[in-house]
Design an enzyme around this catalytic site. Structure first.
Site, PDB file in Angstrom:
ATOM      1  N   LEU A 545       0.813  -1.216   0.000  1.00  9.16           N
ATOM      2  CA  LEU A 545       0.000   0.000   0.000  1.00  9.16           C
ATOM      3  C   LEU A 545       0.842   1.260   0.000  1.00  9.16           C
ATOM      4  O   LEU A 545       0.412   2.303  -0.476  1.00  9.16           O
ATOM      5  CB  LEU A 545      -0.923   0.018   1.231  1.00  9.16           C
ATOM      6  CG  LEU A 545      -1.984  -1.084   1.300  1.00  9.16           C
ATOM      7  CD1 LEU A 545      -2.716  -1.016   2.619  1.00  9.16           C
ATOM      8  CD2 LEU A 545      -2.954  -0.965   0.136  1.00  9.16           C
ATOM      9  N   GLY A 546       2.051   1.167   0.562  1.00  9.58           N
ATOM     10  CA  GLY A 546       2.900   2.348   0.619  1.00  9.58           C
ATOM     11  C   GLY A 546       4.135   2.101   1.454  1.00  9.58           C
ATOM     12  O   GLY A 546       4.337   1.011   2.006  1.00  9.58           O
ATOM     13  N   GLY A 549       7.921   5.807   7.122  1.00 13.53           N
ATOM     14  CA  GLY A 549       9.241   6.070   7.660  1.00 13.53           C
ATOM     15  C   GLY A 549       9.820   4.891   8.414  1.00 13.53           C
ATOM     16  O   GLY A 549      11.038   4.750   8.517  1.00 13.53           O
ATOM     17  N   PHE A 550       8.933   4.020   8.962  1.00 14.22           N
ATOM     18  CA  PHE A 550       9.405   2.879   9.734  1.00 14.22           C
ATOM     19  C   PHE A 550       9.251   1.558   8.983  1.00 14.22           C
ATOM     20  O   PHE A 550       9.468   0.502   9.539  1.00 14.22           O
ATOM     21  CB  PHE A 550       8.656   2.803  11.069  1.00 14.22           C
ATOM     22  CG  PHE A 550       9.089   3.853  12.043  1.00 14.22           C
ATOM     23  CD1 PHE A 550      10.158   3.624  12.900  1.00 14.22           C
ATOM     24  CD2 PHE A 550       8.443   5.068  12.103  1.00 14.22           C
ATOM     25  CE1 PHE A 550      10.558   4.591  13.799  1.00 14.22           C
ATOM     26  CE2 PHE A 550       8.839   6.033  12.998  1.00 14.22           C
ATOM     27  CZ  PHE A 550       9.909   5.809  13.855  1.00 14.22           C
ATOM     28  N   PRO A 552       7.442  -0.613   5.191  1.00 10.27           N
ATOM     29  CA  PRO A 552       6.318  -0.681   4.238  1.00 10.27           C
ATOM     30  C   PRO A 552       5.028  -1.142   4.898  1.00 10.27           C
ATOM     31  O   PRO A 552       5.031  -1.763   5.957  1.00 10.27           O
ATOM     32  CB  PRO A 552       6.820  -1.713   3.217  1.00 10.27           C
ATOM     33  CG  PRO A 552       7.745  -2.585   4.003  1.00 10.27           C
ATOM     34  CD  PRO A 552       8.413  -1.694   5.007  1.00 10.27           C
ATOM     35  N   VAL A 553       3.915  -0.841   4.212  1.00 10.94           N
ATOM     36  CA  VAL A 553       2.588  -1.255   4.672  1.00 10.94           C
ATOM     37  C   VAL A 553       1.946  -2.090   3.569  1.00 10.94           C
ATOM     38  O   VAL A 553       1.986  -1.723   2.394  1.00 10.94           O
ATOM     39  CB  VAL A 553       1.705  -0.038   5.002  1.00 10.94           C
ATOM     40  CG1 VAL A 553       0.340  -0.491   5.486  1.00 10.94           C
ATOM     41  CG2 VAL A 553       2.368   0.835   6.056  1.00 10.94           C
ATOM     42  N   LYS A 567       1.776  -3.281   8.918  1.00  9.32           N
ATOM     43  CA  LYS A 567       3.011  -2.498   8.872  1.00  9.32           C
ATOM     44  C   LYS A 567       4.165  -3.425   9.249  1.00  9.32           C
ATOM     45  O   LYS A 567       4.217  -3.955  10.355  1.00  9.32           O
ATOM     46  CB  LYS A 567       2.957  -1.312   9.827  1.00  9.32           C
ATOM     47  CG  LYS A 567       4.232  -0.458   9.800  1.00  9.32           C
ATOM     48  CD  LYS A 567       4.294   0.522  10.952  1.00  9.32           C
ATOM     49  CE  LYS A 567       3.214   1.565  10.811  1.00  9.32           C
ATOM     50  NZ  LYS A 567       3.303   2.583  11.890  1.00  9.32           N
ATOM     51  N   ASP A 664       4.348  13.997  13.399  1.00  7.86           N
ATOM     52  CA  ASP A 664       4.449  13.795  11.943  1.00  7.86           C
ATOM     53  C   ASP A 664       3.065  13.821  11.316  1.00  7.86           C
ATOM     54  O   ASP A 664       2.725  12.969  10.490  1.00  7.86           O
ATOM     55  CB  ASP A 664       5.167  12.479  11.640  1.00  7.86           C
ATOM     56  CG  ASP A 664       5.660  12.421  10.191  1.00  7.86           C
ATOM     57  OD1 ASP A 664       5.787  13.496   9.569  1.00  7.86           O
ATOM     58  OD2 ASP A 664       5.918  11.316   9.680  1.00  7.86           O
TER      59      ASP A 664
END
Length: 854
Positions: A545-546, A549-550, A552-553, A567, A664
């Site tokens: 999905l994207g 910063g920590f 991929p999802v 995640k 964030d």
């Protein structure tokens, strides 16, 4: 003495040349004029010209390549290598320099040759010859008026160029049809073979014709952009479809930057081009071209065929279709197109005989084709809810599509000029016979079989590795894929010593028991890693999905059918076990309708996963900054999103068990559920910086450029007011539909600076996204902008807290204080210097920009 003598001579020299300078100045002024009245003459022999008031455009005589042929045209003033936007006598050049322009005795504007014979005229028959005058306006429009009434204008009689300010009618709604005609050659401005205009019959789209044959089309207008231009971005962006108040419609164009010089031209070679003047390099830059590639040439592959520039074969038949002429097709001649493999149900009898037995014919269906330039000759139907039914109920309907901003579109007969895009485009539903509905699946059988075999091999290797290292791992009984993700029978596989440490460190409501298999009861399950791997198709790219910063999802699906978002925390992210435990404890305790809900977690060695509820509409930035999807966010929807984010942030700051500072907050961290309700995500990641997060100083900056408050970005100071600043930036982005960072190369260094300038100049409504500006309530829109400006003030003490922000948004009775000018609007310019700050552990690909005073 030498110095004195020289000083004495300067005035003498000046007075000697003064009469000459005065004469030259008077001659220059006499050579230009701002209007032509009856009796006034512009002569070629004297180099006389007609200029606009602010010297944007000039009209005069010119020739090409030192030719003796002279033309009267309009071009940009003081732009090297004149770009002619209009030519009067393009088909009748004057062969010497004795030509002239004047307003004749009948009141018409005329161009005369050396023998006083007209070679061009405005040719208005109803004029009586009294009081006519011609004026060149600053937008390049040459206007002839008679008695304060406009009787003729060059914008309504164009040649080959469109410029901002022109009104191009759609169809014949205004009683006229403006068509732009190309030059005959690069150095011959007479009428050529190509014309450009708006489709006079179908849905609005730009067309280029070669003679009477279509050569290129822009695709359909959706209220924002033309759908068929592959690289949309700012290309062909800025057009607006307007109503004349009398049932007619017309297109206008306004560049994003009002000072830009922009022109569209149909070239002598048959290409439509958009040019922008590059002031720094002093030349016209070509920023868009059509046809851009061979697939944009009209109907390159024929009927029922798709053109794909990335495919080696270029042309291919739609699924369920085959080439009409196989031999020619195989040789690369695709003009014949394709035909159906199986006739539709209504094209044959409802039953067909096989011997003496009758076999019923199945119902027609649709095959979905994504990322497509929709076919030509679409018809708009009124259905809003059942576009598919509209097509099925018409025996002649061959395809349908539903496009935001247009509505339900259907096609009858052959589908022509279809193109596949790498990204973007629309989904086209093409009607095929029942027997052809599975043709796409048949082609994938080999792929599926291969995947199954590979999966079994991987499973075998995994089981062998488990057996091989069983002395080092605490292994649970194997669980089948059909039941492995039940909450009651799962336990992550991890190192035993680590598990004891972890169990001891969790306390109270967050106790992790090795026998219980759960964190704090059934509401927080711990999933088996292999189960999550199966649910996400082994974390395949198709399910991604994207990238956060920590880590991929991924999208996943549990055996129960429930969709999840996983995640997968990166091992290189710097996030250790302590951070992961902290996030589990925090998010499990926080529950709010505007926060993303966590469903569980998984730990296996260094692998750490978080399982979230799945948001079908993904993140806000996918809609807000997409020129197509942006139209789905009307004023009401954007207001609801703003208020929902504010309430969720207030919960984190004030109403949750622990005060949480997000650090964030940005558009990509706002997820949208199936009803487009906003939910804040990633709100527990910054908790590791200690304390209850009332206010702190950190040497590790977590955030994204453009959203961070000045005190956080520059000094590492954060508080709840840091989130208020980020919310203010996000609010302005939602209202404007533009990223804060999209202004880096403009006069305004950021969206904040742009908003302040509009606010300060009483033009704040210009900030509102053009696609919703007319439908936005002015009072509420201005109030939202006002609140945004209060949130992004430089001083944290001057910003409101989130409880005040929520009150301001929900109650119009609340009086708002006046904001102060953000420092960034007056200090940051293109020459600002960027420093990489040593000693800072920067997350999320952050670059910290220091503001340096001049």
């Amino acid at each position: 003495m030498v110095t004195f003598t020289t000083y004495q001579r300067v005035p003498c020299v000046f007075f000697f040349f003064f009469p000459f300078l005065c004469f030259h100045t008077l001659f220059s002024l006499a050579a230009t004029t701002v209007r032509i009245r009856q009796g006034d003459v512009i002569r070629d022999t004297k180099g006389e010209t007609l200029v606009s008031d602010n010297f944007n455009f000039v009209m005069g005589f010119f020739s090409l390549d030192n030719s003796s042929s002279r033309y009267v045209g309009i071009w940009y003033y003081n732009v090297p290598g004149p770009a002619f936007i209009w030519i009067a006598n393009r088909d009748k050049p004057i062969n010497d320099t004795r030509g002239s322009v004047t307003v004749g005795v009948d009141g018409n504007l005329v161009v005369l040759d050396g023998t006083r014979n007209p070679v061009w005229s405005s040719n208005i028959s109803s004029l009586h010859g009294n009081g006519s005058e011609a004026v060149l306006h600053d937008d390049g429009n040459l206007v002839l008026s008679s008695g304060n009434k406009v009787v003729w204008q060059s914008f309504e009689n164009p040649t080959d160029t469109y410029v901002p300010g022109m009104k191009v009618p759609v169809g014949v709604s205004m009683g006229k049809s403006y068509v732009f005609t190309s030059w005959k050659s690069e150095r011959d401005p007479s009428k050529g073979n190509y014309t450009m205009g708006v489709d006079p019959e179908g849905l609005p789209q730009i067309l280029v014709w070669e003679g009477g044959r279509r050569r290129w089309r822009s695709g359909y207008w959706d209220g924002r952009i033309f759908q068929g231009v592959y690289m949309t971005g700012n290309y062909l962006y800025g057009f607006t479809l307007n109503s004349d108040g009398k049932g007619g419609r017309y297109f206008t164009y306004n560049p994003l930057n009002g000072t830009d010089k922009v022109r569209f031209q149909v070239g002598w070679d048959g290409y439509e081009r958009e040019f922008r003047w590059n002031e720094a390099e002093k030349h016209w830059s070509e920023v868009q071209k059509g046809p851009y590639n061979e697939c944009e040439v009209y109907n390159k592959c024929g009927g029922f065929a798709v053109c794909d520039g990335l495919d080696l074969s270029v042309c291919s038949c739609i699924r369920g279709f085959e080439p009409k002429k196989r031999e020619e097709w195989d040789k690369g001649d695709w003009s014949g197109g394709c035909k159906r493999m199986t006739p539709l149900k209504d094209e044959r009898n409802s039953t067909s005989s096989v011997g003496t037995e009758e076999v019923s014919v199945g119902e027609d269906g649709f095959l979905d084709h994504r990322c497509m330039k929709l076919p030509d000759y679409a018809h708009l139907v009124s259905s809003m809810n059942d576009c598919e039914g509209e097509c099925l109920n018409n025996a002649y309907c061959t395809a349908y599509a539903y496009v935001i901003g247009i509505g339900c579109m259907v096609w009858y007969g052959e589908l022509v000029d279809i193109q596949h895009f790498e990204k973007g485009g629309n989904t086209l539903h093409i009607r095929v016979a029942h027997s052809d509905l599975g043709s796409g699946r048949k082609k994938n059988r080999i792929v599926i079989i291969t995947a199954v075999v590979a999966g079994l091999l991987c499973l075998g290797i995994f089981l062998w590795l488990v057996w091989r290292f069983k002395g080092k791992l605490q292994v649970l009984p194997t669980v089948s894929s059909s039941s492995c993700c039940k909450k009651s029978d799962v336990l992550p596989v991890f190192d035993a010593s680590k598990s004891r440490d972890m169990s001891a460190e969790f306390s109270g409501s967050a106790d992790l028991s090795l026998e219980g298999n759960q964190l704090n009861g059934p509401e927080f399950p711990v999933f088996n890693f292999s189960c999550i791997s199966i649910a996400t198709n082994n974390f395949s790219e198709e399910n991604k999905l994207g990238q956060g910063g920590f880590g991929p999802v991924y999208k996943g699906k549990l055996p129960s059918g429930e969709q999840i978002a996983v995640k997968r925390l990166s091992r290189r992210s710097g996030q250790g076990l302590e951070e992961f435990k902290n996030e589990m404890m925090l998010i499990a305790k926080l529950q709010h309708r505007n926060l993303v809900r966590i469903m569980g977690c998984s730990i296996q060695g260094e692998e750490k996963l978080l399982v979230y509820e799945y948001m079908p509409n993904r993140s806000l930035d996918c809609f807000l900054f997409d020129p197509i999807k942006q139209t789905q966010l009307d004023w009401t929807r954007r207001s609801e999103i703003i208020e929902g984010i504010a309430r969720g942030l207030l919960y984190l700051h004030r109403d949750s068990r622990l005060r949480i500072i997000h650090r964030d907050l940005k558009a990509s961290n706002i997820l949208l559920d199936e009803n487009m309700n906003p939910k804040i995500s990633d709100f527990g990641l910054a908790r590791i910086f200690g304390g209850n997060q009332n206010e702190a100083n950190t040497n590790r900056v977590v955030g994204t450029y453009g959203y961070m408050s000045p005190e956080y970005a520059m000094e590492g100071l954060f508080s709840v007011k840091s989130d208020v600043y980020s919310f203010g930036v996000l609010l302005l982005e939602i209202l404007s539909g533009r990223r804060n960072t999209s202004f880096r190369h403009s006069d305004d260094s950021s969206l904040i600076g742009y908003a302040w300038h509009l606010w300060n100049e009483k033009r704040a409504m210009e900030l509102i996204d053009p696609c919703i500006r007319d439908s936005s309530p002015t009072t509420k829109a201005l109030r939202c902008i006002h609140i945004g400006m209060l949130c992004v003030q430089d001083s944290a003490a001057h910003r409101p807290n989130m409880s005040a922000v929520v009150l301001m948004l929900e109650s119009e009775a609340t009086t708002l204080p006046m904001p102060t000018q953000p420092l960034i609007t007056s200090m940051r310019r293109s020459e600002d210097r960027e420093f990489h700050m040593d000693g800072l552990d920067v997350s999320n690909d952050l670059t910290v920009t220091m503001v340096v005073g001049r």
